[in-house]
Design a protein around this motif. Sequence first.
Motif, PDB file in Angstrom:
ATOM      1  N   ALA A  58       0.845  -1.198   0.000  1.00 23.94           N
ATOM      2  CA  ALA A  58       0.000   0.000   0.000  1.00 23.94           C
ATOM      3  C   ALA A  58       0.873   1.238   0.000  1.00 23.94           C
ATOM      4  CB  ALA A  58      -0.911   0.002   1.221  1.00 23.94           C
ATOM      5  N   PRO A  59       0.540   2.231  -0.825  1.00 21.78           N
ATOM      6  CA  PRO A  59       1.351   3.450  -0.851  1.00 21.78           C
ATOM      7  C   PRO A  59       1.184   4.252   0.428  1.00 21.78           C
ATOM      8  CG  PRO A  59      -0.567   3.703  -2.260  1.00 21.78           C
ATOM      9  CD  PRO A  59      -0.559   2.283  -1.772  1.00 21.78           C
ATOM     10  N   GLY A  60       2.201   5.071   0.737  1.00 18.48           N
ATOM     11  CA  GLY A  60       2.092   5.972   1.874  1.00 18.48           C
ATOM     12  C   GLY A  60       0.921   6.923   1.662  1.00 18.48           C
ATOM     13  N   ASN A  61       0.192   7.246   2.691  1.00 15.95           N
ATOM     14  CA  ASN A  61      -0.965   8.148   2.653  1.00 15.95           C
ATOM     15  C   ASN A  61      -2.061   7.638   1.720  1.00 15.95           C
ATOM     16  OD1 ASN A  61       0.540   9.858   4.322  1.00 15.95           O
ATOM     17  ND2 ASN A  61       1.435  10.877   2.576  1.00 15.95           N
ATOM     18  N   ALA A  62      -2.262   6.324   1.653  1.00 19.44           N
ATOM     19  CA  ALA A  62      -3.232   5.733   0.727  1.00 19.44           C
ATOM     20  C   ALA A  62      -4.666   6.197   0.995  1.00 19.44           C
ATOM     21  CB  ALA A  62      -3.162   4.210   0.796  1.00 19.44           C
ATOM     22  N   GLY A  63      -4.954   6.680   2.190  1.00 19.35           N
ATOM     23  CA  GLY A  63      -6.304   7.128   2.506  1.00 19.35           C
ATOM     24  C   GLY A  63      -6.683   8.455   1.870  1.00 19.35           C
ATOM     25  N   GLU A  64      -5.731   9.147   1.245  1.00 17.31           N
ATOM     26  CA  GLU A  64      -6.007  10.461   0.669  1.00 17.31           C
ATOM     27  C   GLU A  64      -6.505  10.411  -0.764  1.00 17.31           C
ATOM     28  OE1 GLU A  64      -2.644  13.000   1.165  1.00 17.31           O
ATOM     29  OE2 GLU A  64      -2.668  12.811   3.328  1.00 17.31           O
ATOM     30  N   ALA A  65      -6.274   9.285  -1.466  1.00 17.43           N
ATOM     31  CA  ALA A  65      -6.694   9.198  -2.863  1.00 17.43           C
ATOM     32  C   ALA A  65      -6.624   7.761  -3.343  1.00 17.43           C
ATOM     33  CB  ALA A  65      -5.809  10.062  -3.758  1.00 17.43           C
ATOM     34  N   ILE A  96       0.253  15.073  -5.436  1.00 15.64           N
ATOM     35  CA  ILE A  96       1.535  14.694  -6.029  1.00 15.64           C
ATOM     36  C   ILE A  96       1.724  13.221  -5.677  1.00 15.64           C
ATOM     37  CG2 ILE A  96       4.019  15.039  -6.083  1.00 15.64           C
ATOM     38  CD1 ILE A  96       3.528  17.895  -5.103  1.00 15.64           C
ATOM     39  N   VAL A  97       1.805  12.390  -6.708  1.00 19.76           N
ATOM     40  CA  VAL A  97       1.945  10.950  -6.528  1.00 19.76           C
ATOM     41  C   VAL A  97       3.330  10.536  -7.025  1.00 19.76           C
ATOM     42  CG1 VAL A  97       1.079   8.695  -7.258  1.00 19.76           C
ATOM     43  CG2 VAL A  97      -0.530  10.556  -6.789  1.00 19.76           C
ATOM     44  N   THR A  98       4.016   9.712  -6.250  1.00 21.11           N
ATOM     45  CA  THR A  98       5.272   9.132  -6.700  1.00 21.11           C
ATOM     46  C   THR A  98       4.950   7.779  -7.314  1.00 21.11           C
ATOM     47  OG1 THR A  98       6.475  10.208  -4.909  1.00 21.11           O
ATOM     48  CG2 THR A  98       7.588   8.380  -6.021  1.00 21.11           C
ATOM     49  N   GLY A  99       5.243   7.639  -8.604  1.00 19.88           N
ATOM     50  CA  GLY A  99       5.020   6.373  -9.291  1.00 19.88           C
ATOM     51  C   GLY A  99       6.327   5.629  -9.442  1.00 19.88           C
ATOM     52  N   LEU A 100       6.282   4.318  -9.217  1.00 23.83           N
ATOM     53  CA  LEU A 100       7.457   3.468  -9.401  1.00 23.83           C
ATOM     54  C   LEU A 100       7.177   2.468 -10.507  1.00 23.83           C
ATOM     55  CD1 LEU A 100       8.651   2.551  -5.787  1.00 23.83           C
ATOM     56  CD2 LEU A 100       9.619   4.216  -7.355  1.00 23.83           C
ATOM     57  N   ALA A 101       8.181   2.203 -11.333  1.00 26.66           N
ATOM     58  CA  ALA A 101       8.091   1.191 -12.378  1.00 26.66           C
ATOM     59  C   ALA A 101       8.908  -0.017 -11.947  1.00 26.66           C
ATOM     60  CB  ALA A 101       8.613   1.741 -13.696  1.00 26.66           C
ATOM     61  N   TYR A 102       8.327  -1.206 -12.098  1.00 25.58           N
ATOM     62  CA  TYR A 102       8.983  -2.454 -11.740  1.00 25.58           C
ATOM     63  C   TYR A 102       9.176  -3.306 -12.992  1.00 25.58           C
ATOM     64  CZ  TYR A 102       7.717  -1.380  -6.907  1.00 25.58           C
ATOM     65  OH  TYR A 102       7.596  -0.784  -5.683  1.00 25.58           O
ATOM     66  N   SER A 146       3.870   4.644  -5.049  1.00 32.90           N
ATOM     67  CA  SER A 146       4.606   4.313  -3.831  1.00 32.90           C
ATOM     68  C   SER A 146       4.293   5.318  -2.729  1.00 32.90           C
ATOM     69  CB  SER A 146       6.111   4.286  -4.093  1.00 32.90           C
ATOM     70  OG  SER A 146       6.587   5.576  -4.390  1.00 32.90           O
ATOM     71  N   ASP A 147       3.825   6.507  -3.100  1.00 32.70           N
ATOM     72  CA  ASP A 147       3.482   7.524  -2.110  1.00 32.70           C
ATOM     73  C   ASP A 147       2.481   8.490  -2.705  1.00 32.70           C
ATOM     74  OD1 ASP A 147       3.696   8.620   0.464  1.00 32.70           O
ATOM     75  OD2 ASP A 147       5.205  10.051  -0.170  1.00 32.70           O
ATOM     76  N   ILE A 148       1.532   8.916  -1.902  1.00 28.79           N
ATOM     77  CA  ILE A 148       0.515   9.875  -2.311  1.00 28.79           C
ATOM     78  C   ILE A 148       0.573  11.048  -1.345  1.00 28.79           C
ATOM     79  CG2 ILE A 148      -1.950  10.293  -2.652  1.00 28.79           C
ATOM     80  CD1 ILE A 148      -2.217   7.206  -3.026  1.00 28.79           C
ATOM     81  N   ASN A 149       0.860  12.229  -1.867  1.00 29.73           N
ATOM     82  CA  ASN A 149       0.883  13.433  -1.040  1.00 29.73           C
ATOM     83  C   ASN A 149      -0.189  14.378  -1.549  1.00 29.73           C
ATOM     84  OD1 ASN A 149       3.242  13.109   0.798  1.00 29.73           O
ATOM     85  ND2 ASN A 149       4.239  12.775  -1.159  1.00 29.73           N
ATOM     86  N   SER A 150      -0.860  15.042  -0.627  1.00 32.92           N
ATOM     87  CA  SER A 150      -1.886  15.995  -1.025  1.00 32.92           C
ATOM     88  C   SER A 150      -1.908  17.163  -0.060  1.00 32.92           C
ATOM     89  CB  SER A 150      -3.258  15.336  -1.090  1.00 32.92           C
ATOM     90  OG  SER A 150      -3.716  15.011   0.187  1.00 32.92           O
ATOM     91  N   MET A 151      -2.514  18.234  -0.533  1.00 34.06           N
ATOM     92  CA  MET A 151      -2.602  19.446   0.266  1.00 34.06           C
ATOM     93  C   MET A 151      -3.993  20.037   0.075  1.00 34.06           C
ATOM     94  SD  MET A 151       0.255  22.468   0.188  1.00 34.06           S
ATOM     95  CE  MET A 151       0.413  22.217  -1.544  1.00 34.06           C
TER      96      MET A 151
END
Length: 154
Positions: A58-65, A96-102, A146-151
Amino acid sequence: MKRHLLIAAPALVLALAGCSGGQDQQAEGGQLPTAINQGTGTPPADPTPVESRTQGAAPGNAGEAEVKFTKCENTKSGVQMEAEITNTTKEKRIYIVTGLAYDDSKKSVASAALMSDPLDAGASAKVSGKSTSAVKTKGDLTCEASDINSMPQS
């Protein structure tokens, strides 16, 4: 001429003394103060290094989006990522979402930032981002947040 020198010398000393007063104040024990997350009063958490992150976690801050990747393509100039972000909060927010490619071996090979304009509660937007360079890999890539940031926005 001597009068000007007598006036200028003390002024120069005072000016230089004033410049040294702007140094950071050290806390007890010689340590610099710790950065505090704005508005929370808590020190920032250490981000999970890309290398140690497990694909599918689960990405960080998954509850925001909610973030759904619709494209994850390795191009000559970088990994192109496209996603749809849905605001799952009850307020207007910018994301702002950080996307990772695997790669096929579940090793992270690239990252990109995907940003949205302000989204009303429940609204969605298509966003895109690109890594800074192409990756050498065989097979298809899989992208995820990997991470979801919002403001909050007013």
